[in-house]
Design a protein around this motif. Structure first.
Motif, short mmCIF file in Angstrom:
data_model
loop_
_atom_site.label_atom_id
_atom_site.label_comp_id
_atom_site.label_asym_id
_atom_site.label_seq_id
_atom_site.Cartn_x
_atom_site.Cartn_y
_atom_site.Cartn_z
N VAL A 1 0.83 -1.20 0.00
CA VAL A 1 0.00 0.00 0.00
C VAL A 1 0.87 1.25 0.00
N GLY A 2 0.38 2.30 -0.65
CA GLY A 2 0.93 3.64 -0.51
C GLY A 2 0.02 4.44 0.40
N LEU A 3 0.60 5.15 1.37
CA LEU A 3 -0.20 5.83 2.39
C LEU A 3 0.09 7.32 2.41
N GLN A 4 -0.97 8.09 2.53
CA GLN A 4 -0.85 9.55 2.63
C GLN A 4 -1.81 10.04 3.71
N LEU A 5 -1.28 10.82 4.66
CA LEU A 5 -2.09 11.40 5.72
C LEU A 5 -2.54 12.79 5.32
N MET B 1 -7.95 -6.16 -2.90
CA MET B 1 -7.11 -5.31 -3.74
C MET B 1 -7.91 -4.11 -4.24
N CYS B 2 -7.28 -2.94 -4.22
CA CYS B 2 -7.87 -1.74 -4.79
C CYS B 2 -6.76 -0.83 -5.28
N ARG B 3 -6.57 -0.78 -6.60
CA ARG B 3 -5.49 0.03 -7.16
C ARG B 3 -5.81 1.51 -7.11
N LYS B 4 -7.08 1.87 -7.19
CA LYS B 4 -7.46 3.28 -7.18
C LYS B 4 -7.36 3.87 -5.78
N GLU B 5 -7.30 5.19 -5.71
CA GLU B 5 -7.21 5.87 -4.43
C GLU B 5 -8.47 5.68 -3.62
N GLN B 6 -8.29 5.38 -2.33
CA GLN B 6 -9.39 5.29 -1.39
C GLN B 6 -9.12 6.23 -0.22
N THR B 7 -10.19 6.63 0.47
CA THR B 7 -10.07 7.54 1.61
C THR B 7 -10.71 6.93 2.85
N LEU B 8 -9.93 6.90 3.94
CA LEU B 8 -10.44 6.46 5.23
C LEU B 8 -10.64 7.69 6.11
N GLU B 9 -11.87 7.94 6.54
CA GLU B 9 -12.18 9.08 7.40
C GLU B 9 -11.96 8.65 8.85
N ILE B 10 -10.84 9.10 9.45
CA ILE B 10 -10.58 8.75 10.84
C ILE B 10 -11.41 9.65 11.76
N ASN B 11 -11.31 10.94 11.57
CA ASN B 11 -12.18 11.91 12.25
C ASN B 11 -12.20 13.19 11.44
N THR C 1 -5.24 5.86 0.56
CA THR C 1 -4.49 4.65 0.20
C THR C 1 -4.41 4.53 -1.31
N PHE C 2 -3.28 3.99 -1.77
CA PHE C 2 -3.02 3.82 -3.20
C PHE C 2 -2.43 2.43 -3.43
N ASN C 3 -2.83 1.80 -4.54
CA ASN C 3 -2.26 0.50 -4.92
C ASN C 3 -2.33 -0.50 -3.76
N LEU C 4 -3.50 -0.58 -3.15
CA LEU C 4 -3.67 -1.40 -1.96
C LEU C 4 -3.89 -2.86 -2.30
#
Length: 418
Positions: A239-243, A337-347, A354-357
């Motif tokens: 996974v690629g991760l971005q905060l 698997m999810c190659r496209k960008e996804q967003t996790l709403e923490i708060n 996430t990218f290339n998960l």
């Protein structure tokens, strides 16, 4: 008889107390001195087979039994006890010229229900880890203001504002300092921007400075992470991760896989992947199995915890968690698997992109991902590809047909009589 003096300072990171320890020998001379702050982040299993994070800090009811000065043949020991059955100690050895810490022993007691509510395993749990402190010249004081951390067996230990000298000579604390690597000014620590950090332009400027467009943050690099249970791989993640931190100003932080380490736990119905990016950022992903008694069982992401620390003084910049996710759902024994960008709403103040998960937290075989179940966004892409190919083939057939008609007309025209 050795004596230990103990004082408590103001509260800091995780509401931990500053500690000052002065161990004295039989002649009442200082032989071991330490002043520091520390706290612990502990992942533990509950009776419902979920995993929770507990924060344990030094409190006001601290004792100090067992600390000893040490000598040429015996290790020095710094030991403290606190809370409901928790203790921490580190031993020091010396050569003719240097001293250094060897092993840290930490015991936490899950019978402390205030810290570990609903803990499945009861009683004291002890871990022993190798200290990373480098050798220090005798009669030098070891100093480390920046936050340092050690991870092992579901426990992350944090230390900061440390001043230490073992094997003190003649009862006098040394005047020379030996600094930790984190305190050396080779690179500036990462600090979240505040209004105080913004420099305004001088009013005496004759011409305005050219306006520059901020360079957009690129997508993060993809990292490969894994956990082992014994000699077998039990969790795989790519996974690629971005905060995306929204405090005073939005801030995007890419997690660098080259400096990120993976730790965590594997289980039959719950697993946790803990990532430490080496820059005081910690991310926990907790997965659980649903329909555990059914024939067809599935796993999903249930909880995400994020902690961002100030690299300078160890204070908490941001701590957020969301334990109500139902994402990354796939059949047990498969990968998600999810190659496209996804967003996790923490708060409201934090998102994770996430990218290339690709993730498989259970039933990993031969250190390889099992067949992937793709996300809906990727399946849309898979539908579009054959449609696009079909349309291209259709246009090609039409072009061939038109070319054929034109060719036949020209052929007929050539055979007409004059």
């Amino acid at each position: 008889m050795e004596m230990l003096e103990f004082t408590k300072g103001k509260k800091g990171f995780f509401q931990s107390y500053a500690v000052e320890v002065d161990v004295k020998d039989a002649s009442n001379a200082t032989c071991l001195y330490a002043q520091w702050m520390m706290s612990f982040l502990i992942k533990y299993e509950t009776n419902s087979s979920d995993y929770k994070n507990a924060t344990l800090s030094l409190s006001s009811n601290v004792t100090h039994d067992g600390s000893i000065c040490g000598n040429d043949t015996q290790a020095a020991l710094l030991a403290v006890q606190f809370g409901e059955g928790h203790s921490w100690s580190v031993n020091f050895t010396k050569t003719n010229e240097t001293y250094q810490a060897d092993f840290i022993t930490f015991t936490y007691n899950t019978n402390d229900t205030a810290v570990f509510p609903d803990a499945k395993r009861k009683g004291p749990i002890t871990i022993v880890v190798k200290d990373t402190m480098h050798p220090v010249q005798l009669n030098n004081v070891f100093v480390c203001h920046n936050t340092d951390s050690i991870e092992a067996e579901n426990v992350t230990q944090f230390f900061w504002n440390l001043t230490l000298q073992a094997f003190v000579q003649n009862g006098t604390i040394g005047e020379k300092e030996s600094r930790c690597d984190a305190d050396t000014p080779t690179s500036a620590p990462t600090v979240l921007p505040t209004d105080a950090n913004i420099t305004t332009a001088s009013t005496t400027t004759l011409s305005p400075a050219p306006t520059t467009v901020p360079k957009p943050v690129e997508n993060p690099d993809t990292g490969n992470y894994s956990l082992k249970s014994g000699n077998k791989t039990c969790l795989l993640a790519t996974v690629g991760l971005q905060l995306n931190v929204s405090q005073d100003k939005p801030l995007l932080i890419n997690i660098n896989p080259k400096t990120t380490s993976a730790d965590g736990t594997c289980g039959n119905t719950a697993a946790t992947l803990r990532l430490n990016d080496g820059n005081s950022r910690f991310i926990d992903f907790t997965f659980v199995v649903k329909n555990a008694s059914a024939n067809v069982r599935r796993f999903y992401l249930k909880e995400v915890n994020v902690t961002l620390l100030n690299h300078i003084n160890g204070s908490v910049i941001l701590s957020a968690d969301n334990n109500n996710f139902s994402k990354w759902d796939a059949s047990l024994g498969s990968s998600y698997m999810c190659r496209k960008e996804q967003t996790l709403e923490i708060n409201e103040g934090l998102q994770i992109h996430t990218f290339n998960l690709r993730i498989q937290p259970f039933l990993v075989k031969e250190n390889k991902f099992s067949t992937a179940e793709e996300c809906f966004a990727d399946s849309d892409l898979n539908f579009l590809i054959p449609i696009a190919v079909g349309m291209a083939l259709g246009f090609l057939i039409i072009l061939v047909f038109i070319s054929y008609i034109i060719g036949r007309r020209k052929s007929r025209t050539g055979y007409q009589s004059v």
